[in-house]
Structure formats: C-alpha cells, structure tokens
Design an enzyme around this catalytic site. Structure first.
Site, PDB file in Angstrom:
ATOM      1  N   ASP A  38      66.926 -76.569  27.191  1.00 21.19           N
ATOM      2  CA  ASP A  38      66.903 -75.125  26.920  1.00 21.19           C
ATOM      3  C   ASP A  38      66.696 -74.910  25.429  1.00 21.19           C
ATOM      4  OD1 ASP A  38      68.232 -72.627  28.866  1.00 21.19           O
ATOM      5  OD2 ASP A  38      67.809 -72.186  26.756  1.00 21.19           O
ATOM      6  N   ASP A  64      61.740 -76.074  23.675  1.00 19.10           N
ATOM      7  CA  ASP A  64      60.981 -74.845  23.883  1.00 19.10           C
ATOM      8  C   ASP A  64      59.863 -75.215  24.848  1.00 19.10           C
ATOM      9  OD1 ASP A  64      59.146 -72.761  23.818  1.00 19.10           O
ATOM     10  OD2 ASP A  64      59.466 -72.341  21.700  1.00 19.10           O
ATOM     11  N   VAL A  65      59.858 -74.628  26.034  1.00 26.03           N
ATOM     12  CA  VAL A  65      58.894 -75.052  27.067  1.00 26.03           C
ATOM     13  C   VAL A  65      57.444 -74.738  26.703  1.00 26.03           C
ATOM     14  CG1 VAL A  65      60.518 -74.991  28.998  1.00 26.03           C
ATOM     15  CG2 VAL A  65      59.208 -72.923  28.421  1.00 26.03           C
ATOM     16  N   TYR A 157      55.397 -59.530  33.527  1.00 24.78           N
ATOM     17  CA  TYR A 157      56.298 -60.391  34.308  1.00 24.78           C
ATOM     18  C   TYR A 157      55.690 -60.683  35.684  1.00 24.78           C
ATOM     19  CZ  TYR A 157      60.628 -62.241  36.301  1.00 24.78           C
ATOM     20  OH  TYR A 157      61.566 -63.058  36.902  1.00 24.78           O
ATOM     21  N   LYS A 161      54.528 -64.345  37.137  1.00 24.18           N
ATOM     22  CA  LYS A 161      55.151 -64.938  38.329  1.00 24.18           C
ATOM     23  C   LYS A 161      54.136 -65.104  39.471  1.00 24.18           C
ATOM     24  CE  LYS A 161      59.197 -65.576  36.570  1.00 24.18           C
ATOM     25  NZ  LYS A 161      59.681 -66.951  36.356  1.00 24.18           N
ATOM     26  N   ILE A 190      69.176 -61.488  41.210  1.00 23.72           N
ATOM     27  CA  ILE A 190      70.362 -62.341  41.252  1.00 23.72           C
ATOM     28  C   ILE A 190      71.242 -62.021  40.043  1.00 23.72           C
ATOM     29  CG2 ILE A 190      71.162 -64.732  41.478  1.00 23.72           C
ATOM     30  CD1 ILE A 190      69.066 -63.913  43.630  1.00 23.72           C
ATOM     31  N   THR A 192      72.537 -62.774  37.151  1.00 28.15           N
ATOM     32  CA  THR A 192      72.491 -63.706  36.028  1.00 28.15           C
ATOM     33  C   THR A 192      72.381 -62.871  34.753  1.00 28.15           C
ATOM     34  OG1 THR A 192      70.094 -63.837  35.855  1.00 28.15           O
ATOM     35  CG2 THR A 192      71.134 -65.333  37.441  1.00 28.15           C
TER      36      THR A 192
HETATM   37  N1  LIG Z   1      67.915 -63.652  37.948  1.00 29.64           N
HETATM   38  C1  LIG Z   1      67.013 -63.160  38.786  1.00 29.64           C
HETATM   39  O1  LIG Z   1      67.248 -62.183  39.470  1.00 29.64           O
HETATM   40  C2  LIG Z   1      65.671 -63.832  38.938  1.00 29.64           C
HETATM   41  C3  LIG Z   1      64.871 -63.377  39.976  1.00 29.64           C
HETATM   42  C4  LIG Z   1      63.628 -63.975  40.176  1.00 29.64           C
HETATM   43  C5  LIG Z   1      63.210 -64.975  39.340  1.00 29.64           C
HETATM   44  N2  LIG Z   1      64.006 -65.380  38.314  1.00 29.64           N
HETATM   45  C6  LIG Z   1      63.501 -66.446  37.447  1.00 29.64           C
HETATM   46  O2  LIG Z   1      64.411 -67.515  37.438  1.00 29.64           O
HETATM   47  C7  LIG Z   1      64.388 -68.162  36.180  1.00 29.64           C
HETATM   48  C8  LIG Z   1      65.792 -68.225  35.615  1.00 29.64           C
HETATM   49  O3  LIG Z   1      66.252 -66.899  35.415  1.00 29.64           O
HETATM   50  P1  LIG Z   1      67.775 -66.572  35.068  1.00 29.64           P
HETATM   51  O4  LIG Z   1      68.102 -65.328  35.790  1.00 29.64           O
HETATM   52  O5  LIG Z   1      68.592 -67.780  35.254  1.00 29.64           O
HETATM   53  O6  LIG Z   1      67.634 -66.180  33.520  1.00 29.64           O
HETATM   54  P2  LIG Z   1      68.607 -66.485  32.305  1.00 29.64           P
HETATM   55  O7  LIG Z   1      68.177 -65.555  31.221  1.00 29.64           O
HETATM   56  O8  LIG Z   1      70.033 -66.473  32.724  1.00 29.64           O
HETATM   57  O9  LIG Z   1      68.225 -67.987  31.898  1.00 29.64           O
HETATM   58  C9  LIG Z   1      66.957 -68.302  31.409  1.00 29.64           C
HETATM   59  C10 LIG Z   1      67.085 -69.458  30.417  1.00 29.64           C
HETATM   60  O10 LIG Z   1      65.773 -69.777  29.938  1.00 29.64           O
HETATM   61  C11 LIG Z   1      65.886 -70.084  28.565  1.00 29.64           C
HETATM   62  N3  LIG Z   1      64.609 -69.905  27.886  1.00 29.64           N
HETATM   63  C12 LIG Z   1      63.965 -68.743  27.574  1.00 29.64           C
HETATM   64  N4  LIG Z   1      62.840 -69.005  26.914  1.00 29.64           N
HETATM   65  C13 LIG Z   1      62.745 -70.357  26.779  1.00 29.64           C
HETATM   66  C14 LIG Z   1      61.801 -71.242  26.203  1.00 29.64           C
HETATM   67  N5  LIG Z   1      60.700 -70.793  25.578  1.00 29.64           N
HETATM   68  N6  LIG Z   1      62.032 -72.572  26.273  1.00 29.64           N
HETATM   69  C15 LIG Z   1      63.136 -73.048  26.890  1.00 29.64           C
HETATM   70  N7  LIG Z   1      64.075 -72.265  27.450  1.00 29.64           N
HETATM   71  C16 LIG Z   1      63.877 -70.932  27.393  1.00 29.64           C
HETATM   72  C17 LIG Z   1      66.952 -69.116  28.035  1.00 29.64           C
HETATM   73  O11 LIG Z   1      67.520 -69.608  26.820  1.00 29.64           O
HETATM   74  C18 LIG Z   1      67.939 -69.100  29.192  1.00 29.64           C
HETATM   75  O12 LIG Z   1      68.960 -70.069  29.018  1.00 29.64           O
HETATM   76  C19 LIG Z   1      63.399 -67.378  35.316  1.00 29.64           C
HETATM   77  O13 LIG Z   1      62.141 -68.008  35.356  1.00 29.64           O
HETATM   78  C20 LIG Z   1      63.345 -66.040  36.002  1.00 29.64           C
HETATM   79  O14 LIG Z   1      62.150 -65.347  35.741  1.00 29.64           O
HETATM   80  C21 LIG Z   1      65.225 -64.843  38.097  1.00 29.64           C
END
Ligand SMILES: NC(=O)c1ccc[n+]([C@@H]2O[C@H](COP(=O)([O-])OP(=O)(O)OC[C@H]3O[C@@H](n4cnc5c(N)ncnc54)[C@H](O)[C@@H]3O)[C@@H](O)[C@H]2O)c1
Length: 256
Positions: A38, A64-65, A157, A161, A190, A192
C-alpha cells in the site's frame, strides 16, 4: 484442519485498508502467506503485523501501484521471501474526485484511471510471467458494480472499473491455456473508509447513506468480510473452473 488456500502465496495491493486489509487477513487465516502492499505505510505494516501476531505469515511492502519498476521489486521480493507467487489481489483504488461531466477535469480523470485501471494493468503484467512459468495462479481484480452500471457524477470511476472488467476478460483468455485464472469482483457499496468518507464529504450525509442503502435489494450496505470471502474463494482451488468471470457481490443492487 486444512486452510482453503494452504501453502499459497498472495500479494494484496491496497492492503492497508478496507477490502484489501480484510482480504489479507482472511487469506492468511486460510493458510496463505500474504505480502501486503500500500501507499499507506503505517497502516499497511499494522495489517501485516496483526497477521503475524495471530500466527500467520505476512510481510509489508510500500508500493504505489502506478509505478512499474516497483511492481518488479514486489514480485522479486515476494519470490525471495516466500518462494512462490500464486495469487494477486488488485485492491488498491480511489473513489475520490467524482465530478459531473460538465465540471470534470482531465487531471482528475487521469488520476482515477491511472490508479484504478493502469495500476491493475501493471499488476497483471508484473505477475503474469511468474504465474505462467509455474503453470498456475489466480489474479483477482477489484472492479465494482459501477463497472457494470452507471451513476451520475462518477464518469472516471465508472470508466476505470468498466476497464478493469474488460481487461480481466481479455487477459483471462490469454492466460487460460497457461493455467492462470483471472476474474473480477464487483462489490456493491461496502462499509469501508472509501465509502464512509464519500458519505461524510456529501452535503447531507444521512440522506446520501439512505439513498445508497435503498438501491441494494437487501436494504443495507455490505461489510468487508462479504467481499473478502468471495476473494478467498477465487484465490482457492474451489474456483478452479472460473476464469474471465464477473463475480457480483452487491446485495441485489444490479438485480433490478
Ligand atoms: N468499498 C466499496 O464499496 C467498493 C465497492 C466497489 C469496489 N470497490 C473497490 O475495491 C477496492 C478497495 O476499496 P476499499 O473500499 O477497500 O477502499 P479503501 O480506501 O478503504 O482502501 C483502498 C486502499 O488503496 C490504497 N491506495 C490508493 N492509491 C494507491 C496507490 N496509487 N498505490 C497503492 N495503494 C493505493 C489506499 O492507501 C487504501 O489503503 C478499490 O479498488 C475500490 O474501487 C470498493
């Protein structure tokens, strides 16, 4: 009792928070060694430490991805440390910067596409040679219901996706003959930090929450465990005949 992913080694991006963190914990509980990566170093390290304290195997790497060279280091370090690489969970992503198209900026668009779509592409590209050489592997890409249906104010977004969905299918076809499976997961909303912060930033937090909840047939938001369990299934050999699939876990959001 044997774990569902015993002996496997997984890399989980975005592992410091939300769905990535919960997936890392559950993969480790089911027997995998997990490399948590992360941007957020302190929180990411805490997740890896927590797994080790609970008796699991884990390590943290700052990443950083969007940086291609760092992906090579993540793969090399994983192989040096744990000897193999079976699973990649591409969970790093951002949901910020939602903008109506009339106000959208190219910078915000590029930031979202760069992390959510290009970051996933770089991850797939980085692990594919190792997995193909081993003749096994499971890549799990976090898309979203917003990779399948639209929502006003979220063009970048949704595009990122939707891109993850089709990236997954195209690569799945290429890697299937090599023994590597590639699937996408499409969560509803979700609980989060990503979603809760979006509610907090809105003009009326409760109203927005109620509105979003009402779009899920089950009348509630999901919790991270409900996505992490799907991810463990896709990581495990239980899903051995699944590739190029869209696993929707959304409480009925897209059923209507
Ligand atoms: N939470 C939801 O409802 C939901 C729904 C559909 C899809 N998603 C997807 O699931 C994934 C996780 O979401 P989440 O809810 O856990 O979000 P979150 O914000 O809790 O966690 C995301 C993590 O990604 C890290 N991150 C951001 N940019 C980065 C980068 N350039 N390099 C490395 N790390 C980086 C952040 O530091 C964070 O720890 C995401 O791709 C999100 O789009 C989430």
């Amino acid at each position: 009792m044997a774990g569902r992913v015993d002996g496997k080694v997984a890399v989980v991006t975005g592992g410091a928070s939300g769905l990535g963190a919960e997936s890392a914990r559950r993969l480790a509980r089911e027997g995998a060694a997990v490399v948590v990566t992360d941007l957020a170093e302190e929180a990411g390290r805490a997740v890896a430490d927590e797994i080790v304290a609970a008796g699991g195997r884990a390590a943290f790497m700052a990443q950083d991805v969007t940086e291609e060279a760092r992906w090579t280091e993540v793969v090399d370090t994983t192989l040096q440390r744990f000897g193999r690489l079976d699973v990649l969970v591409n969970s790093a992503g951002i949901g910020e910067g939602g903008q109506p198209i009339l106000e959208a900026t190219l910078d915000a668009w590029r930031r979202t596409i760069g992390i959510n779509l290009e970051g996933t592409f770089l991850g797939v590209k980085a692990v594919a040679p190792t997995m193909a050489a081993a003749g096994r592997g499971s890549i799990i890409n976090l898309s979203s219901i917003l990779g399948k249906v639209g929502m006003p104010g979220t063009a970048a977004y949704c595009a990122s996706k939707g891109g993850v969905l089709m990236l997954t299918k195209a690569v799945a076809l290429e890697l299937a003959p090599l023994g590597v499976r590639v699937n996408s997961v499409h969560p509803g909303f979700i609980e989060t930090p990503m979603v809760l912060n979006t509610f907090r930033r809105s003009e009326n937090e409760n109203e927005m929450r109620d509105n979003i909840v009402s779009r899920h047939a089950m009348g509630r938001l999901g919790v991270p465990r409900e996505i992490a369990d799907a991810i463990v299934f896709l990581a495990s050999d239980e899903s051995s005949f699944m590739t190029g699939a869209e696993m929707v876990v959304d409480g009925g959001y897209t059923a209507a």
